[in-house]
Design an enzyme around this catalytic site. Structure first.
Site, PDB file in Angstrom:
ATOM      1  CB  CYS B  12       0.976  -3.197  -0.249  1.00 15.53           C
ATOM      2  SG  CYS B  12       1.269  -4.105   1.230  1.00 15.53           S
ATOM      3  N   PRO B  13       3.859  -1.509   0.488  1.00 12.98           N
ATOM      4  CG  PRO B  13       5.891  -1.822   1.636  1.00 12.98           C
ATOM      5  CD  PRO B  13       5.309  -1.687   0.250  1.00 12.98           C
TER       6      PRO B  13
END
Lengths: 344, 70
Positions: B12-13
């Protein structure tokens, strides 16, 4: 398992956490600290002798609950997947400085929102620092910053942190003489553990992240994770008002060095964006198989030890020159790691 | 030609960020390969909010997201 819409789930997780944050201070957790992730990792570091400040030494069952709750939720949802190997030692050092930044401010993002929801205005400098830090992290992401891909690892890797959490719990119950436990400043073990487990389960299901909520707004204009922060703040504020804990005029365990507060959470926002999640999210991920986050958890534990041994951590009386130097070093380290890991 | 993005092993991200870059570049057909439910859900939400249709195919441990402009 009951299906709840993701948007509701993150709002529910944040809101319940906000309520628990305020309520646990009523049950004995330190006022204005509630359930601060990094403060509690610092307490664990003290309990096992990584620093020697007895007042901030205790095995915090909330942390144990976060890890084990996430572990159980991950297993039930079949999301306990053991992966890692994405620049672990860089994640370790970034996380250590994230912990140092948080301890200079005196709180991770959770406590910053909790402080604001308790009517403590000194949290604003931290909020500003967190936003600017996340923004700098996003600039690095946009410039191609990457720590590399993870790979699947053997199951044993994924169990290290949950077993470590269980080990800490056994130490807390057995109270061997080499463990330091401050008898004051904590809610009853059973209450803290149950709260930790509930929050850990909800956080695993919702991916609640206190830096991700800000980062996603800056990076992709997405408010999904922000709903968790919003729920946390609003419900923490409401419960504080109901319990008469709002704006008591005294802001214990906080200082008014706004520059240090700004820089401290700048490091937290920046570092958390580089490693893909706030200290709380890293702890939750470590519970269900992400060994890079496990490394981050250990990095925060060691960083917290350094923060006190090197006199970097803030005190209610202020921040020492050591703390300022520590943050400048952290900024230089983040710049070096940032620029040397940008791929085009 | 569909734009193919491999987000396997990315944390993430990054998965969302790489998909967002393709969307911003005006790609009308994007195929994202993910190996993580968080990445799958986040990319799906981003694409749907950006006015794309998303079809998800499960292949063992992996997810193939077919993202097509509405």
């Amino acid at each position: 398992m009951v299906k709840i819409k993701p948007a509701w789930m993150v709002l529910l997780a944040g809101s319940l956490f906000g309520i628990f944050f305020a309520v646990l201070t009523k049950f004995g957790n330190p006022a204005n600290m509630g359930t601060c992730l990094v403060c509690f990792i610092r307490d664990i570091a003290g309990a096992v002798g990584l620093h020697h400040i007895g007042k901030v030494s205790y095995i915090r069952t909330e942390i144990i609950g976060f890890i084990l709750g996430a572990c159980v939720a991950g297993l039930i949802a079949k999301e306990f997947k053991v992966v890692g190997g994405s620049s672990p030692i860089l994640r370790f050092i970034i996380s250590a400085f994230v912990a140092i930044g948080a301890l200079v401010f005196l709180g991770c993002p959770i406590r910053m929102f909790g402080r604001l929801a308790g009517g403590d205005p000194t949290g604003f400098a931290g909020l500003l620092g967190l936003i600017v830090g996340a923004w700098i992290g996003v600039l690095f992401l946009k410039s191609g910053f990457m720590l590399g891909r993870t790979k699947e690892q053997s199951k044993a890797n994924g169990w290290v942190i949950p077993v470590f959490a269980l080990f800490l719990f056994v130490l807390l119950l057995a109270k061997p003489s080499f463990i330091t436990l401050n008898p004051k400043g904590h809610a009853p073990i059973a209450i803290s553990l149950v709260v930790g487990l509930i929050v850990g389960i909800l956080a695993q299901r919702s991916r609640l992240c206190f830096v991700g909520g800000i980062r996603d707004i800056i990076l992709i204009r997405d408010f999904h994770l922000f709903q968790g922060l919003f729920g946390f703040f609003v419900f923490c504020l409401i419960v504080n008002l109901l319990l008469g804990q709002f704006n008591s005029g005294a802001y214990p365990i906080a200082h008014t060095n706004h520059l240090a507060s700004f820089l401290g959470l700048l490091l937290v926002g920046w570092g958390s964006t580089l490693i893909g999640g706030c200290p709380f999210r890293q702890t939750v991920l470590a519970g269900y198989g992400n060994t890079d986050s496990g490394i981050s958890f250990l990095g925060m534990l060691v960083g917290a030890g350094f923060a006190h041994n090197f006199l970097l951590a803030g005190k209610p009386s202020g921040v020492s020159i050591h703390g300022i130097i520590g943050m400048v070093v952290g900024i230089v380290v983040f710049l070096i790691i940032g620029f040397t890991n940008c791929v085009r | 030609m569909a734009k193919e993005i491999d987000v396997r092993g990315l944390s993430c991200p990054q998965p969302v960020f790489l998909t967002k870059k393709a969307i911003d570049a005006g790609e009308t057909e994007i195929i994202v390969t993910a190996d993580d439910m968080v990445a799958r859900d986040n990319v799906k939400r981003l694409a749907e909010n950006s006015n794309y249709n998303v079809q998800i195919e499960e292949k063992g441990e992996e997810f193939i997201l077919n993202i097509i402009k509405k």
